[in-house]
Design an enzyme around this catalytic site. Sequence first.
Site, PDB file in Angstrom:
ATOM      1  N   LYS A  14       1.109  -0.958   0.174  1.00 34.61           N
ATOM      2  CA  LYS A  14      -0.034  -0.133   0.051  1.00 34.61           C
ATOM      3  C   LYS A  14       0.905   1.173  -0.052  1.00 34.61           C
ATOM      4  CE  LYS A  14      -3.168  -2.484   2.991  1.00 34.61           C
ATOM      5  NZ  LYS A  14      -4.593  -2.716   4.025  1.00 34.61           N
TER       6      LYS A  14
ATOM      7  N   ASP B 258     -13.722   2.379  11.492  1.00 36.05           N
ATOM      8  CA  ASP B 258     -14.358   2.105  10.321  1.00 36.05           C
ATOM      9  C   ASP B 258     -14.824   0.907   9.175  1.00 36.05           C
ATOM     10  OD1 ASP B 258     -15.179   3.212   7.219  1.00 36.05           O
ATOM     11  OD2 ASP B 258     -13.306   3.029   6.756  1.00 36.05           O
TER      12      ASP B 258
END
Length: 1030
Positions: A775, A871
């Site tokens: 990432k 989240d």
Amino acid sequence: MKVKEETLKNLGDGVVLRPVDHCSSIWSMKMNMKNFLKKLHISPNQSDEAEGSISTTKSNHHKSIDVSSSSSPRSHHSNSPEIKPFSGLSNWLSSVGHRKIPSPPNSFNAKNRAATVDDTVVVNGSEHVDLGSKDPAVEEENQIQLALELSAREDPEATQIEAIKQFSLGSCAPENSPAELIAYRYWNYNCLGYDDKILDGFYDLYGVLNASSAERIPPLLDLQGTPVSDGVTWEAVLVNRSGDSNLLRLEQMALDIAAKSRSVSSSGFVNSELVRKLAILVGDYMGGPVVHPESMLRAWRSLSYSLKATLGSMVLPLGSLTIGLARHRALLFKVLCDSVGVPCRIVKGQQYTGSEDVAMNFIKADDGREYIVDLMGDPGTLIPADAAGLQIDYDESAYSASPGDNDSIHVASSSNGIESSYEENTEFRTGEHRSSTKSSGERNQSGGGGDLIVHPNISREDVKNQKKVEKAPFQNLSSRPIHSFTHMRSPSWTEGVSSPAAQRMKVKDVSQYMIDAAKENPRLAQKLHDVLLESGVVAPPNLFSEVYPQQLEATVESKNSTEAKKERGKDLETTQEGRHQNGFGPVRFLPPLPRVQSKTNAHDQRDNGKVVSQSDSSHSEASSTEYARTVPAAVAAAAVVASSMVAAAAAKSANSDSSPIELPAAAAATATAAAVVATAAAVSRQLELGSNSDGDDGSGGHEPQGSGDSNHGPNSGGERISDKSIGNESSKSDCDDVSDCEILWEEITVGERIGLGSYGEVYRGDWHGTEVAVKKFLDQDLTGEALEEFRSEVRIMKKLRHPNIVLFMGAVTRPPNLSIVTEFLPRGSLYRLIHRPNNQLDERRRLRMALDAARGMNYLHSCNPMIVHRDLKSPNLLVDKNWVVKVCDFGLSRMKHSTYLSSKSTAGTAEWMAPEVLRNEPADEKCDVYSYGVILWELFTLQQPWGKMNPMQVVGAVGFQHRRLDIPDFVDPAIADLISKCWQTDSKLRPSFAEIMASLKRLQKPVTGSNIPRPVPSSSSLPTEHEQKD
């Protein structure tokens, strides 16, 4: 043959031409002029129609507007006045040298110009030649005249280039007034910047005038001369203080408000309170808050008809509009802001607001941020521009040609526009303006005009003297708004960009649910403002490359708090990362990809959790804690301030026997936005020690997998609450580093991109023969303290070990390749598995998946300090090759750019968020339980939550209307009951993940029923699917 030394005068222009003494010069100029005319594609005998005609000819780039059917082109009889073949072009060419930018259509001031045009030109002192004749000699003389005009310029070549460009743009004559220039700009470009001042003579034309493709706004005189008729499909509003006593009275009231506002401005500059009062003044004058849009629309139509009949004109004075729609209120607000020197920007139209008939205002408040001013639902509410960046594809058929019909669509959605920008501590970009957050002193010199110092005895003249109204020149083509490009965010890192189906969703009214909720809750707009304000905070100045060092001085508090924070970093031994800090998802703007305006919104919901500290440090001051209790939301832009406040609150809490302190939402929001600058340096060191106490839990059961996908949740890794370290142990972390988990970029073989997330791109990679997910952050400019905080997060992530937590393998901590390396999970996200067309997940497997997710979350909630995800959603649950579900995106939520209202992907975040988070109320770990309930609903209905709503509608439905997803009858009653418990409005009544695990385990053994109903899109009745064996 020589031409006599005399003046060649174009009577239509008054341009005096210099004599030419040599035939060679004349011949050369004639040939050059012929070539020039060929470039313009103009034949020598071409004639122009009267410029005063309302019906203008069609041009390449603009639309013409037929205002009055009574006007017609001028006839071409020999005895009638007419524009000669080249006199019009000559007029235009002669003006090029004096004009820097395009101007409105040449129909302006046509009557005055027509009066000055004569039929003849003096040649050799005696002859009067009709320019309309076909005589070649006369045509050559005209060419000579044009060439002479060009030769009089300092740079003829540059003038020709500019002339060709302006001619192709359909530019206008130079005699237009500044007000007409601004009116044309607003009509043509749909926006006026902070520098543009609305002067007397400005008029706003709205409506469909004709279908021509030329873009020429009709002159005001023609509009005023149009007879009143019900068949007219346009309207015009005029700003004319000399004939509008109501407008003068409103401006005087605005000046009085500005004079009194000095008492509430600590810095001496006009602050957001003044803006709110001006907005309230506008709202009250134009009909008050809009509760029932239909009623407001009917009232406006009634007033419009009455005024037109009374005034006998289709042009209405702005001050006469006691009932106003969004576009009228926005215009009045801009006028009042200009009168008191408040920087204000106005935009309108489909491109900016999603509707042709809606206009919105943007202001820069005293904190340097840009806000949308609500003038409709709750006048005075300020919504951060970056938090309203909802992207929706509108149904064009919903908007009719009639302004009256258009009114009915978005009458109350002025503050729910779709235009978003990212200014904050970064650079705000639209096509016409780019501004940076500056310190208070710098804002006076900014392009937006800055803040105005207001004295108690301020008067209109004082304001005019202090802030002179500059005649805004017409900007070049770059002033056209740049179309917004959103960095698409996928539900899962491995799923790429969002599905086209979701992007094709048509929504007639983005704010319909909010309007419905407002009918039941008058304070809805204010509440929504709080939610958006929470979510739109941006990282501190030193975090991104776009921000310059001087911006660190945006406020005095910011500077002082930064110094205090450094001091605490040396001495403070407490770990104060409260739950509200965990949301630190940096609302970063667009990736360094294309430098276009970014659309983002508030995904990070910072919860005001408790700040628990077990250390014995007492280095913070009581005054800092008191400031933390009362900090206004406006200070949220200074992220460092929040960190200091949290530290102070934690220290005071450690010395008090009372219950832990809960910081206000503003502090939590600020910390959330601080990317990786969530806490002081001391906190980072303490977290290392705190992680050691629980880092090995569950390590034995870990199986290697990998996945690096997903959008990192807004508050994940920052969820640490306390630290067990005391005494001198904290100093040991000073020497700790991330060398044991640092991976060199050169060691990774990066393959294809497998996902695009909210803060970076995900690549499939190979690291020493192991398949990994890489990432890579879009922001590669972390330096100093920000980089240290990033490493602190890495230290925490590397300690987590659990079979249902995505394995963190290492990090590249050196720019320009800042990256996180995790295991690669080949099956991608649970969201993709659930909602793919040929779903083969049987009930038993889905039950195990639900249990896996509960185990992973129970581990995070059991950590010390606790980690709250905030989240949690199916896109953040990844599945390995053995169908084991793992939780991800809990450690780097601070790096998030997008927010819960900004996602255009098939899976946003608002759909899973708890109502208290959507309402910006204090929240604890039970907000994850609510989100888990939505995931359970997904698993056992195989439907997408709130699939027919956009995120803004979900906010209204769940957060303010207390709506919940419908649980179908075919769902197991025990599962349905568990889902309902997870969705309790009172978070204290929701079960813990340990209790959820116990309930699911009871259901795991006896699997009843071999048929699973399958959902059918847009149908409540779902077919069945045979259970598939493992």
